[in-house]
Structures are given as structure tokens and as C-alpha cells.
Design a protein around this motif. Structure first.
Motif, mmCIF file in Angstrom:
data_model
loop_
_atom_site.group_PDB
_atom_site.id
_atom_site.type_symbol
_atom_site.label_atom_id
_atom_site.label_comp_id
_atom_site.label_asym_id
_atom_site.label_seq_id
_atom_site.Cartn_x
_atom_site.Cartn_y
_atom_site.Cartn_z
ATOM 1 N N ILE A 108 35.281 28.801 37.534
ATOM 2 C CA ILE A 108 34.810 28.069 38.716
ATOM 3 C C ILE A 108 35.625 28.450 39.961
ATOM 4 N N GLU A 130 39.351 27.096 36.350
ATOM 5 C CA GLU A 130 38.946 26.835 37.723
ATOM 6 C C GLU A 130 40.062 27.180 38.708
ATOM 7 N N SER A 190 32.526 24.346 43.446
ATOM 8 C CA SER A 190 32.353 24.286 41.994
ATOM 9 C C SER A 190 31.275 25.209 41.474
ATOM 10 N N ALA A 220 30.797 29.002 39.440
ATOM 11 C CA ALA A 220 31.406 30.182 38.834
ATOM 12 C C ALA A 220 30.498 31.364 39.169
#
Lengths: 495, 444
Positions: B269, B341, A2, A4
Motif C-alpha cells: 500500500i 504499507e 491506501s 497498492a
């Protein structure tokens, strides 16, 4: 998981970048230094624009203030062995280099509001000296202080040096200052809440010529008298410390295990943050344009954001000090000299000490991040405020380095840059009052080792300024010595 | 992941990937061989030990850095395959497949703040410095010492061109026609760049040819920078190819910089999962290498390359699982939104996107292809003293230049993607304009 990623080379995330902006780093150069983005193997090719997009969305950041960081050559990772084959004309002086040096601050980054109309102390120069002094003054209750920096924090030599810290010096004064600095560095993270990554891997000085060998032996005795346990080593003993060294033509070595390397940038942020917390104003992107004299004193400092009336002015502008002093009609004997430096790809740790060959001015160490960071003086370098990079340096350095450490032949250079030494005639600093201009205090002339001396020098200077008690440091290294005093030359200068 | 074109027997070799024999086509980048053989993870990232696979295939990221024949940190996307080549992944223990240090990534979900961590905590601080030092760095020291390299080759020319893509080639065509000598440096094995290997574009020039009479073209030659010395300015480059690497210095009074752009990464993500590819990496795989990297990719991005990539992938037999326009002005009828994500363990298995304020979608896919405008290669122009401007509508720094590509640095012109990339046709136009201006200058 998780995360970025913005800069996958250095694992810098979007949260890291937004965090740095929230901390007040509103220019790309500062965000680069604080987060480490763009410092990996691709040198910002895949991440620079993403950071710019995040910055451009930040309220209060003008589009014209979104600027790229200075691209450092080479464009692609380049093998040291290939660069070592460059044929360098040693008789020729180095060129100014690239990118062209732009001395003027970027107007778009200059804050709009005016500087304070008055202050007790104005410190010109937001490098390690000025910021450490501001912190030490504020700690002693002197908080009506303004620090003026013409660029971002870390733009000058304080952000461009190799991070070496050593107690092996040629004069008593420097040995004692360095000892105190290392003590303060050990306490730094505790006091400031920011890591500086002091790693005491030692300094290994190598000597080829008889004269330098004798100098190392003489200085080792002086060190021992001051409690600095420098050892003189045979080339074989030196090779035990760094097995990959060829030690070609090396006569002997001097080694002190408690010398080391630090990470320079957090020092500046730590000092600046501490000073600001206590009420000091640290004004970046603000250019000093004049010094207003009134009788035998300075009455005010003029900037491109207004004038500051003040009691005391401290000149801590490093290589720019002669230029600034000129604004008050004061001639300083300092001369700026460019020193080039480079950094390689990160390798797993193999090199303990910082190694320096005093004969050629070559030095190199392995940073906490694993890069080989090193430079070498150039005897043909003319005086001048140059900060450009040359291919000549890459060639000379690569040849000298691979001669001592051939195993680095296939290691790749990632970036090169340069900074300015602030050189004085006796290699010692200029401190204390200015003859004829009593409230202009000098704090310059540190000849490439200001960074490591700053914690101790700033502590002594703040104490001297606040208490008014005499301190030998400020008379011994006074500007007046060049016209009337005797000079004590420091001979342990690298490069 | 499959080869669209089988490897002919005479070009078939095997490379050694950590003891496993992997089939390869002689001369193709080993990153491609490994991809084609189904190996998704080529490296572990420096801090969090995240698994990484090829992303840009253009030596402008860090995802495919490997130890090759005892040399650390080489771009596997730039190393030609040959029989017996030894490839090892780095920065992992006990193996890149199962790396215990990946625990750092899980233990610090919000990231690891190296500035504040244990700052001032008496014993912990000292232990941290030791531990961090041993975790830092990527590769181990090289095994061998290289032979002494040859001294540089030096060329002198009226016009030095960096980059042989659509812009550089179009410029070379004009200079050739006018009889102006030039030296053109190109990193790849052939000219053409994106025009030859990028996503196909409607309206791209059909052919671009360099007349051999006027110019010298050097392939396999990577530009390092625009330096100067007592004799003036020069492009420094490293020539590779079959011979050992060697410096090349091209001295010139005028320079045309057409170095293109770099792959952009969208900050969503887990955007670094193996299987996330730059668009031009995918078109290169399909068009040049005959390798289809995915059967059901999600293709996201904006600009002219989005449609081209979808077409290219579809023609090659893939069925895109999702096509999403992430730009400020999506094409009519296109699904638009933003990427949230990527999902998957060790490689991409799905992508979450937001297609309207309330609607989120999770789509199964076997790759994510980022079709984004390239970020301009501004670096060498800045070495010379050119300025840049941030173009908010593109989100990139472009080199500032007039209509002819003339920059603030005397005698330095820029063309193509470095001006803020659009299409191959526009890149070629800018190359021609710059070349015409250069012809006038040389004549004057």
C-alpha cells in the motif's frame, strides 16, 4: 490514498488486477486490456512481472499459461521528429515486421474441457461481428449458440483498430448502417453496463488532389440527402477546427461533427458478457480445424477441442475468413492487408476531430486518454496475414503527420502495432448465404470499417436469421455478386 | 538527502524549477539536482493525481516525467542539468504541491472503475465523457517545433551488441580478443552498467575492458527495437549526447542482446510515495552522483543486491532503520517478512511490515529502498522471435536460451539479466559464453 499500485504509469492497482482476474480474464493480454496496465509511458517495464506473479497465484492457471504480452516497439518513447528523418524507399515492399507473426494459438491457454457436442448456430470468430451477432441472436431467443475464437477477445482487428466511427460514406447502404450503429453505440452503456467512451468530435477529411476533392463534394451531397449534415470547408475553415494544421496543399475539407471515436475493447467484453448471460458459449483460445460437409450443407465444425454438430455456421473471421472458408472448399475473394498504427504519449486535449488525408491514407485522432492514435496505408503493402510492425511505417507516418501537424514533432511514440483489413474487390462486405452451401452464412469483408458497422449489421443479420424475412442487405452483398451481379464500389476507404 | 561530494564551483549551475532557482551540477540528471535540493514531488500521477518522486532513475517508470524547456513528458532522470533549464511539473492544479484533483484519490479509496462508472446513467454518462477527456492526458502540447532531424546513420557489422553492462562488456572483451568486429550500443554516458553503478557485489569482476582494435562503442545510444526490411535485420537506436537526436541503424547477421533488466515495484500500500526508490537507483545516486538519498532508510527485498545496498548505504553514512528480507529463502539471521504499507504525506515517513504471522512493525524511516532482482528486458529479444518463460521462483519472465545464450531466433543471443538476473559475475560469464559461441559462428 491506501492504494497498492501495480502500474503507476496508468494508476492501476493490485485490486484492479485481482478484479480483472476474478472477472475471468486469465491471460496477460486480456488483463492488460481490461485494466490498462502496461499501456503507459514505460510500456510495462515496471509492472508486467508483478501482474504475472498475481496471475501465477490464481488457482487453475497453469504455469505455462503465464505468458507476457507482446512487447510493442519502440522500446523507449521516441520523438516523431527523429522518426520522420528515416529515409524510406517507397519502391520497396514493407517487410513482415516484428515480432514474427505466430498464427497458431497457444496450446497452454486452450481450455481443457471439450466444446459442446451440438449447437443451433456456430459463429466462427469472436471479433466484434461474431460477438455482436451472438448478443443479437440471444436477445431474440436464439441462445443455443457457440462463438469460437482462436485467441483472446480483442486479438484480431476488433482490438487493433483506431476506434473511428463515421457516417461519411460513399454509398447509401454504408451511410444508413453507420447512422444506425451510432444510435446503438449511444445506447450501449445503458444496455450492457460498460462504457465505450463515444466522443463525437467529428471527422475532418482533407483532400489535396482534384479527384479526391470532387469525391468529397459529391459524397457530401449524398450525405445531406440521407440526413447526415456533412459540410464542405475551405482550408481556412478547417484550420478553425484544428488551429495547428498546416493544411499544406489541401484543396478543401469535408467535416461531419457527429462522427467520432470510441474505445474498441469494451464493445467486445460488453457483447460477450451479454451473450454469455443469456446462455451463449463464447469459447476463446479454440481453433477451428475443419468444416464437415454433408451434401449441400455443413454438418459440423471441427475444433482442437472436439466437434460441434450444428444447423447453421456463421463465418465472421475477418481477415482469416478466406482461410476458414477454404476448410469447406469455398473460395472467397477477400484478401487480408496489413495496416499499421501507433499511439503516442498522452497529452491534454487539443485535437477535436479525427483528421484524415484521403490522398495518402493518413489518419489521426486524439483518444479519450489523450494519446494521438493514427495510421497510414502503404501502397506497397502486399496481401497477406501479417501483423508485424515496421520501422518503415514509423518513418512514413511520422513524416506525413508532422507535415500536417508540425507541433507534434517533439511528441513521442509509445507503441506501434498492426492489424489486418479484410479487403474485398468492391470494398463492400460479404453477407448472406453461400451459394451451394446454404447453411454457411457469410459475415466478412468489411475492409477496415467492420468495427463501426457491427452494431447495425449484427442487428439486421440476427433479425434476418431469426425471422426468416427477406432483407435487401443479404442479397445485395451476397457472395454471388462477384460472379453474376453488378458491383457498387465504396470509395471512402482510408488507407 | 544530502550531497556526499560538494559541487565544484566550475560545475555549479542553477536550473529554474517553477520559478525557483535550484542549484545543480552541470550535466547531472535534473531529477538528481531536484532530489539533492530536497524536492520530493516531481509529478502527479495520471488518474488519481498521486504525488510522485523519482523511483527508478533509469527511464523505466513514470515518476519523474516533467515539462522541460517547453517539451512535455520528459524523464527528468535523463535530462542533463544546464544553466537556466526550465522545469515544470504537470497534471496538477493549481500546483503540484497542492493539487485539487488529488481529491479523486481520496474520493475513490477503492479505485475508480472506468468501465462501469455511470455506464448508462443518462445525463451523468455524457458529462463524464466530457470531464474525463479534460482530466485525461499528461502534458500540454510542446511549445516549439523541432528543427529537421538528420537522416539516420547506418552501420554494418558481423555482431551487434545491445547493452554495455557486465554481460555486454564481457562479450565485447572476448570478441575483441578474437578479432571479431562488433558494434556495441550503450544508453549511458559510460560503459559498465550495474557492474559499475549497482550495489557492490562480492565476487564481481574487478575490471572489464574493451579492446579498441576490433569494436565500435557508441555511448548515449538507446536501442528501440530489432527490426527488419528487405536488406535484413537491424537494431534501430536513437543517439543523443551533445548532438541533436538521430536515428542509428546497425545492420548485422548476428545480435547479442544484453539490455539488462528493469526496476521491480513491490505491490504494497502506497508503494508509489515519493521516497520509495529502486535499489539500483539508490546505488547510482550514491556511487555515480555522490548523493545520499536518505539518512535512515528501510531497505527491503531479496537476492544478492540487498546486502550490497545495506553496505553501500552504511558506508556512505546512512543508518538503515530496517533491513527486511522478503524473499522465499531469507539469509540466516536476517529479519524476514513482507511489506504492508508505506506511510507519509507527500513523502515516506514510515513503513509497516509483517515479520511473522502475528507481529506487525511500523518503523520510522525517510526512504524505502527496494532491493529486488531486476525484471528481465525481454522486449527486443521477442521482437526477433525469441521465446520467454515465466520463472515462478524469481517471479519474472526470462528469455529462453541455451547455455550459450542462443535463443529460438536465428542468430540472436541473449546474456545477462535478460536471462533472469542474478549477479554481475554471472552476467559477465553469460556474456563471455555467448561471445565464444559467436566467435565460433563467425569463423564457421
Amino acid at each position: 490514498m491506501s492504494k497498492a499500485l501495480v502500474c503507476p504509469c496508468e494508476d492501476v492497482t493490485l485490486d484492479d488486477v485481482e478484479g480483472a482476474i476474478a472477472k475471468g480474464f486469465h491471460d496477460v493480454e486480456s488483463i492488460k486490456r481490461y485494466t490498462g496496465f502496461g499501456t503507459g509511458i514505460c510500456q510495462g517495464k515496471s509492472c508486467l512481472n508483478t501482474v504475472a506473479q498475481v496471475l501465477a497465484r490464481t488457482p487453475g492457471v497453469a504455469p505455462a499459461a503465464v505468458l507476457p504480452f507482446t512487447p510493442r516497439p519502440p522500446l523507449e518513447p521516441t520523438e516523431l521528429g527523429v522518426l520522420a528523418a528515416l529515409q524510406v524507399d517507397e519502391a520497396e515492399a514493407p517487410s513482415p515486421g516484428v515480432p514474427p507473426f505466430l498464427g497458431a494459438p497457444v496450446a497452454a491457454l486452450r481450455p481443457e474441457e471439450p466444446v459442446p457436442a451440438r449447437a443451433d448456430v456456430v459463429i466462427i470468430g469472436g471479433g466484434i461481428m461474431g460477438l455482436a451477432l451472438a448478443h443479437n441472436l440471444a436477445k431474440r431467443g436464439c441462445t443455443d449458440v457457440v462463438v469460437l475464437e482462436k485467441d483472446y477477445l480483442c486479438a484480431g482487428a476488433s482490438g487493433r483498430n483506431g476506434g473511428g466511427v463515421r457516417m461519411q460514406w460513399g454509398t447509401e447502404a454504408n451511410i444508413e448502417l453507420a447512422k444506425r450503429s451510432v444510435e446503438l453505440m449511444k445506447q450501449f452503456a445503458g444496455e450492457m453496463g460498460i462504457n465505450i467512451w463515444l466522443r463525437q468530435g467529428g471527422y475532418l477529411f482533407l483532400a489535396k488532389s482534384q479527384a479526391i476533392a470532387e469525391r468529397l463534394e459529391r459524397n457530401a451531397k449524398l450525405h445531406n440527402r440521407h440526413g447526415v449534415r456533412t459540410e464542405i470547408l475551405s482550408p481556412e475553415a478547417a484550420r478553425e477546427l484544428v488551429p495547428q494544421l498546416t493544411l499544406k496543399d489541401v484543396a478543401l475539407a469535408a467535416y461531419h461533427p457527429e462522427d467520432g471515436v470510441i474505445f474498441p475493447w469494451p464493445f467486445l467484453w460488453g457483447y460477450a458478457h451479454s451473450a454469455r448471460k443469456r446462455g451463449v458459449r463464447v469459447e476463446t483460445f479454440t481453433h477451428v480445424t475443419g468444416l464437415l460437409r454433408s451434401g449441400g450443407r455443413l454438418a459440423a465444425v471441427q475444433t482442437d477441442r472436439g466437434e460441434i454438430a450444428c444447423q447453421t455456421v456463421v463465418l465472421a473471421s475477418g481477415a482469416w475468413s478466406p482461410q476458414v472458408a477454404q476448410l469447406a472448399g469455398v473460395a472467397l475473394p477477400n484478401q487480408p492487408h496489413r495496416h499499421e498504427i501507433l499511439s503516442t504519449e498522452p497529452l491534454k486535449p487539443f485535437l477535436g476531430p479525427l483528421v484524415s488525408l484521403l490522398d495518402s491514407g493518413l489518419y489521426f485522432s486524439q483518444s479519450m486518454r489523450g494519446e494521438i492514435v493514427g495510421g497510414m496505408g502503404d501502397p506497397r503493402e502486399p496481401a497477406g496475414l501479417e501483423q508485424g510492425s515496421t520501422l518503415r511505417f514509423l518513418g512514413r507516418f511520422a513524416r506525413a503527420l508532422t507535415e500536417q501537424l508540425p507541433v507534434l514533432g517533439k511528441v513521442k511514440v509509445l507503441r506501434q502495432w498492426a492489424g489486418c483489413y479484410d479487403v474485398t474487390p468492391d470494398n463492400n462486405p460479404i453477407l448472406g448465404r453461400t451459394p451451394g452451401l446454404e447453411n454457411l452464412l457469410q459475415m466478412s469483408g468489411f475492409v477496415g470499417h467492420g468495427f463501426m458497422m457491427a452494431p447495425a449489421v449484427a442487428e439486421r443479420m440476427a433479425e434476418w436469421m431469426v425471422s426468416g424475412q427477406a432483407d435487401d442487405l443479404f442479397s445485395r452483398f451476397n457472395l454471388a455478386r462477384f460472379s453474376s451481379g453488378t458491383l457498387e464500389r465504396e470509395d471512402m476507404i482510408i488507407g | 538527502m544530502r550531497r556526499l561530494v560538494p559541487v565544484p564551483t566550475e560545475a555549479s549551475v542553477s536550473v529554474d524549477f517553477e520559478g525557483e532557482s535550484v542549484p545543480a551540477r552541470q550535466g547531472e540528471p535534473v531529477a538528481v539536482s531536484l532530489l539533492a535540493a530536497g524536492h520530493a514531488v516531481l509529478s502527479r500521477s495520471i488518474k488519481y493525481h498521486r504525488p510522485r518522486g523519482p523511483f527508478c532513475l533509469a527511464a523505466a517508470c513514470s515518476h519523474c516525467l516533467m515539462r522541460v524547456d517547453g517539451t512535455p513528458n520528459l524523464y527528468a532522470c535523463q535530462v542533463p542539468a544546464r544553466a537556466g533549464l526550465q522545469l515544470q511539473r504537470q497534471n496538477s492544479y493549481p500546483s503540484a504541491k497542492v493539487d485539487v484533483f488529488h481529491a479523486i484519490d481520496w474520493l475513490f479509496p477503492g479505485g475508480l472503475d472506468h468501465h462501469a462508472m455511470f455506464a448508462g446513467v443518462p445525463v451523468a454518462e455524457r458529462v463524464m465523457v466530457k470531464v474525463a477527456r479534460h482530466l485525461a492526458g499528461l502534458g500540454l502540447l510542446p511549445d516549439g517545433v523541432p528543427p529537421q532531424r538528420q537522416p539516420p546513420e547506418v552501420l554494418q557489422t558481423p555482431v551487434a551488441i545491445a547493452g554495455g553492462g557486465a554481460a555486454g562488456l564481457a562479450a565485447a572483451e572476448v570478441l575483441s580478443a578474437a578479432g571479431v568486429p562488433f558494434v556495441l550500443l550503450e544508453r549511458e554516458e559510460a560503459l559498465g552498467g550495474r557492474w559499475r553503478l549497482g550495489p557492490p557485489e562480492a565476487g564481481a569482476p574487478a575490471t572489464l575492458t574493451v579492446g579498441a582494435q576490433a569494436g565500435t562503442v557508441r555511448l548515449h545510444t538507446t536501442v528501440l527495437g530489432l527490426y527488419s526490411d528487405g536488406r535484413g535485420r537491424f537494431l534501430a537506436a536513437v543517439a543523443t549526447g551533445r548532438d541533436a537526436p538521430r536515428l542509428l541503424l546497425v545492420r548485422a547477421p548476428r545480435f547479442l542482446l544484453a539490455l539488462g533488466g528493469h526496476a521491480q515495484l513491490l505491490p504494497f500500500i502506497d508503494n508509489d510515495l515519493p521516497g520509495v526508490f529502486a535499489g539500483r537507483a539508490v546505488s547510482d545516486l550514491v556511487r555515480r552522483r555522490g548523493v545520499l538519498p536518505a539518512e535512515a532508510p528501510a531497505v527491503v527485498g531479496h537476492g544478492p543486491e540487498l546486502r550490497g545496498l545495506v553496505q553501500l548505504l552504511t558506508d556512505a553514512g546512512a543508518r538503515p532503520a530496517l533491513v527486511l528480507d522478503t524473499g522465499p529463502s531469507p539469509e540466516a539471521g536476517a529479519l524476514s517478512g513482507r511489506v504492508l504499507e508505506a506511510h507519509g504525506r507527500g513523502r515516506v515517513q514510515a513503513l509497516s511490515v509483517e515479520v511473522s504471522r502475528r507481529t506487525k512493525k511500523k518503523v520510522s524511516c525517510d526512504a524505502v529502498v527496494l532491493a529486488l532482482p531486476p525484471t528481465p528486458a525481454y522486449e527486443v529479444a521477442c521482437h526477433a522471435g525469441a521465446h520467454t518463460v515465466f520463472r515462478p521462483e524469481l517471479g519474472v519472465f526470462a528469455v529462453q536460451a541455451d547455455a550459450d545464450g542462443r535463443t529460438a531466433a536465428e542468430g540472436v543471443y541473449v546474456a545477462g539479466d535478460a536471462l533472469g538476473g542474478t549477479t554481475a559475475a554471472l552476467a559477465a560469464d553469460s556474456g563471455r559464453r555467448a561471445a565464444r559461441a559467436l566467435v565460433r559462428e563467425v569463423a564457421a
